[in-house]
Write an enzyme that holds these catalytic residues in place. Structure first.
Site, PDB file in Angstrom:
ATOM      1  N   HIS A  84       0.885  -1.105   0.312  1.00  0.00           N
ATOM      2  CA  HIS A  84      -0.235   0.118  -0.387  1.00  0.00           C
ATOM      3  C   HIS A  84       1.265   1.508   0.176  1.00  0.00           C
ATOM      4  O   HIS A  84       0.503   2.308   0.800  1.00  0.00           O
ATOM      5  CB  HIS A  84      -0.776  -0.084   1.247  1.00  0.00           C
ATOM      6  CG  HIS A  84      -2.065  -1.186   0.872  1.00  0.00           C
ATOM      7  ND1 HIS A  84      -3.494  -1.456   0.436  1.00  0.00           N
ATOM      8  CD2 HIS A  84      -2.210  -2.406   1.606  1.00  0.00           C
ATOM      9  CE1 HIS A  84      -3.957  -2.062   0.867  1.00  0.00           C
ATOM     10  NE2 HIS A  84      -2.878  -3.147   1.611  1.00  0.00           N
ATOM     11  N   ASN A 158     -10.053  -3.287   2.057  1.00  0.00           N
ATOM     12  CA  ASN A 158      -9.833  -3.436   0.376  1.00  0.00           C
ATOM     13  C   ASN A 158     -11.197  -3.340  -0.163  1.00  0.00           C
ATOM     14  O   ASN A 158     -12.415  -3.143   0.139  1.00  0.00           O
ATOM     15  CB  ASN A 158      -9.282  -4.581   0.227  1.00  0.00           C
ATOM     16  CG  ASN A 158      -7.740  -4.712   0.836  1.00  0.00           C
ATOM     17  OD1 ASN A 158      -7.099  -4.067   1.042  1.00  0.00           O
ATOM     18  ND2 ASN A 158      -7.606  -5.940   1.340  1.00  0.00           N
ATOM     19  N   HIS A 349      -4.438   1.171  11.577  1.00  0.00           N
ATOM     20  CA  HIS A 349      -3.666  -0.433  12.579  1.00  0.00           C
ATOM     21  C   HIS A 349      -5.167  -1.129  12.590  1.00  0.00           C
ATOM     22  O   HIS A 349      -6.253  -0.606  13.330  1.00  0.00           O
ATOM     23  CB  HIS A 349      -3.292   0.486  13.790  1.00  0.00           C
ATOM     24  CG  HIS A 349      -2.846  -1.115  14.364  1.00  0.00           C
ATOM     25  ND1 HIS A 349      -2.698  -1.989  14.486  1.00  0.00           N
ATOM     26  CD2 HIS A 349      -2.770  -0.733  16.072  1.00  0.00           C
ATOM     27  CE1 HIS A 349      -1.890  -2.918  15.096  1.00  0.00           C
ATOM     28  NE2 HIS A 349      -2.249  -2.128  16.435  1.00  0.00           N
TER      29      HIS A 349
END
Length: 711
Positions: A84, A158, A349
């Protein structure tokens, strides 16, 4: 005594929301004002030449300003993300529709109607480096940071709902396989090479995600037109500890649309920042992108009601089995002020959760909860990265972690431990609004073994394949053929083909034919139904908002006709640009002028969603003798985009090889998304606009056969 969490007053109050947004990063300014100084605040009178002995003598180290400037420059780059790395971000807000989730979760930002929670969203490609192109075939990251009153919550997902592996211990292997090969660092940002497909051939759990990767989902038209998924099964938890399994879905207001693979490769050359530029430009123009948040809820007592394991990140819950329940909307309405400080330094996170949301025992999620934090400690220079403005919570923060690199807060007092008396017992332990882990009983042996319920590798890839429309299936076959055609080791191609043969015989046969490989012997394949929700053809919205339309024109153009078309399309939210052989203005054939937006040879059809050729007895011959203009039309036609022409403009379509039925004695003809009219100027019928809008809204006209078009 310090308290945990701010007082939450007047939920949904606009002033309160504005104040919270200001807390995130301060008032937005175009540029720091004042005199140029050193980092110590000392004003400098010159920054173009270093201090030296005479005009041509040696440079002196006593030039502290030059040394500081160069030293800072030498250390400006931080390690890029392992995955990413290339991304774009924006600020906005999330607002729930109602309080219907209150019976399932204690998360207030999901259950307080009218309350706008600030967010920062980062979209990204996965495999490529920061310098790669936007339009590669890849998964796209869709990560959302909610700055809630109870702390930051990160939904790290995603644009595909499944992952390639089931257990996080394989993550280094998968990433190493898809990254450039170690002996020559080739190819960049591409999955079409031996190591990735060697991994796939030996790990059948990858096949479901591979089917998505080979589909049009891997080629989004824009970040604003792609779905987002939380991938994992999480838990919603009520205040009294009752849990419900949940899958998170983002659905774009503009529908789900993709590019073609041929377009992607050409866009990468014309504008490698295509998706990033699109997001930035539309927000700057006030066309704020919007998504709806939906959830699939599964009661705990129904955990084992499926023919797959809910904890398996390579599986979806088909929407026909558990419908997606809309719960709120997200709007992105502000671009970052500084890419590095915000988009590059934002730290997501999966373990950043708030009261009311908790984890499951998904073995991939458990590893992500470790890996993200571990990565950020290295990439952002130490444990205090949460103090960076883009990562800073709006909730009050009180910890006893005082030291470490880049500590920005000056802590006062004698104590940095709990319990204490010297600090008055502060910070204290709260008894309400706190995070409590979901309570569950766990029994088992310490083993390295995966549950049998994880070992159904082929049913959901088959479900995905059989849910595609014929044109989507053609694209998947073409993608497998392209990717495997790049694989140098024939044995790997054959091994992947053997895996596809276990998904669906028809799929394997079509790919084998393209590769010129023998078809493996028939084996049993899964018996599945179809899921219409998996086909993008079913996810269009009918809107043309923010679609980009090129009008090809030259001197002598029909100004009135162009103005009529532009007005009608912009009123529906489209973006219309005049492309011409030269810049400046165009003179009209019957008077008037048009301002040129772009010089034709600086643009390409792949950067637009449709093309229109207006009338003009002098304009059209000029364009017809311009190879770039002819190719522009032919290429747009080949890519199944809406193509319009009126009056003499139809002649350019014929020159470009457009083989459709054109208007002749009738007002308007729509032939496979090619809209034509014999009229021009003030006589241009409304039906021309309506047919053009209809074709543009459906994104492509797949009935068009364009194999013979040389573009």
């Amino acid at each position: 005594m310090a308290q945990n969490g701010p007082e939450n007053t007047q939920n949904g109050n606009a002033q309160n929301n504005n104040a919270k947004q200001a807390q995130l990063d301060g008032a937005r300014v175009k540029r720091d004002e004042g005199y140029l100084t050193t980092q110590q605040g000392v004003r400098v009178d010159h920054t173009d030449d270093a201090l030296s002995v005479g005009e041509r003598g040696p440079t002196l180290l006593e030039d502290f300003h030059a040394r500081e400037k160069i030293t800072h420059f030498d250390h400006e780059r931080i390690p890029e993300r392992v995955v990413h790395a290339r991304g774009a971000g924006a600020y906005g807000y999330f607002e729930p529709y109602d309080d219907s989730l209150a019976e399932f979760t204690a998360a207030k930002f999901l259950t307080t109607p009218g309350k706008q929670t600030p967010v920062f969203v980062r979209f990204s490609t996965v495999a490529g480096s920061r310098g790669s192109a936007d339009t590669v075939r890849d998964v796209r990251g869709f990560a959302t940071k909610f700055y809630t009153d109870e702390g930051n919550y990160d939904l790290v997902g995603n644009n595909m709902p499944v992952f390639f592996i089931q257990d996080g211990i394989k993550f280094p292997d998968f990433v190493h396989a898809v990254k450039p090969e170690p002996h020559n660092e080739i190819p960049q940002a591409a999955s079409a090479h031996d190591t990735l497909w060697d991994f796939v051939s030996l790990q059948p759990e990858t096949l479901h995600a591979i089917m998505w990767l080979m589909s049009d989902r891997a080629l989004p038209r824009s970040y604003r037109m792609m779905q987002g998924f939380g991938v994992h099964t999480f838990r919603l938890v009520t205040a009294d500890g009752k849990g419900t399994f949940v899958k998170f879905h983002w659905t774009p207001k503009l529908g789900v649309h993709s590019l073609l693979w041929d377009e992607c490769q050409k866009v990468a050359g014309n504008d490698p920042d295509f998706n990033r530029r699109d997001l930035w430009d539309t927000i700057e123009a006030g066309d704020y992108p919007e998504w709806e948040l939906g959830v699939q809820l599964v009661p705990e007592e129904n955990e084992f009601d499926f023919d797959f394991d809910l904890l398996d990140a390579t599986k979806i819950i088909p929407e026909e089995q558990v419908p997606v329940r809309p719960v709120g909307k997200m709007v992105l309405n502000r671009n970052p002020d500084n890419f590095f400080a915000e988009t590059e330094q934002v730290a997501f996170h999966t373990a950043n959760v708030v009261p009311g949301i908790d984890f499951t025992n998904d073995p991939l999620l458990q590893f992500r909860n470790f890996s993200y934090l571990d990565t950020q400690l290295i990439r952002l220079g130490g444990p205090n990265f949460a103090q960076l403005p883009v990562n800073r919570p709006v909730a009050d923060v009180h910890t006893n972690q005082y030291d470490g690199y880049s500590q920005q807060k000056i802590h006062r007092g004698r104590t940095s431990y709990h319990k204490n008396t010297l600090g008055g017992g502060c910070p204290a332990i709260a008894d309400e609004g706190v995070f409590r882990h979901y309570t569950q009983r766990l029994d088992g042996e310490t083993i390295r073994k995966r549950a049998e319920s994880f070992k159904n590798y082929y049913s959901q890839p088959a479900l995905f394949w059989r849910s595609m429309s014929e044109v989507e299936a053609e694209h998947i076959v073409a993608a497998f053929s392209f990717e495997l055609g790049k694989v140098e080791t024939v044995e790997i191609r054959s091994a992947v083909l053997a895996q596809l043969n276990r998904v669906d015989r028809d799929l394997a046969e079509r790919v084998a034919e393209q590769l010129g490989l023998p078809l493996p012997d028939a084996v049993p394949t899964p018996e599945t139904t179809t899921s219409p929700a998996l086909s993008q053809v079913n996810l269009a919205t009918g809107s043309i908002a923010t679609r980009k339309i090129a009008v090809l024109a030259a001197d002598g153009v029909d100004v009135k006709g162009v103005e009529t078309v532009m007005s009608a399309l912009t009123n529906r939210g489209a973006i219309v640009e005049i492309l011409a052989p030269h810049g400046g203005t165009l003179s009209g054939g019957s008077g008037g002028e048009l301002a040129v937006d772009r010089v034709l040879n600086t643009m390409a059809s792949v950067l637009y969603d449709a093309v229109i050729v207006p009338c003009g007895p002098d304009s059209v011959p000029t364009l017809s003798s311009d190879g770039y203009a002819v190719h522009f039309v032919a290429e747009a036609y080949k890519h199944a985009k809406a193509v319009g022409a009126f009056g003499k403009g139809v002649d350019l379509l014929r020159t470009a090889g457009v083989s459709e039925e054109f208007a002749d004695g009738t007002d308007v003809t729509n032939s496979n998304g090619v809209i034509s009219s014999t009229a021009a100027q003030d006589d241009l019928p409304d039906q021309f606009i309506e047919e053009l809008v209809k074709s543009l809204a459906q994104h492509r006209d797949w009935a068009r056969r364009t194999e013979a078009i040389p573009a």
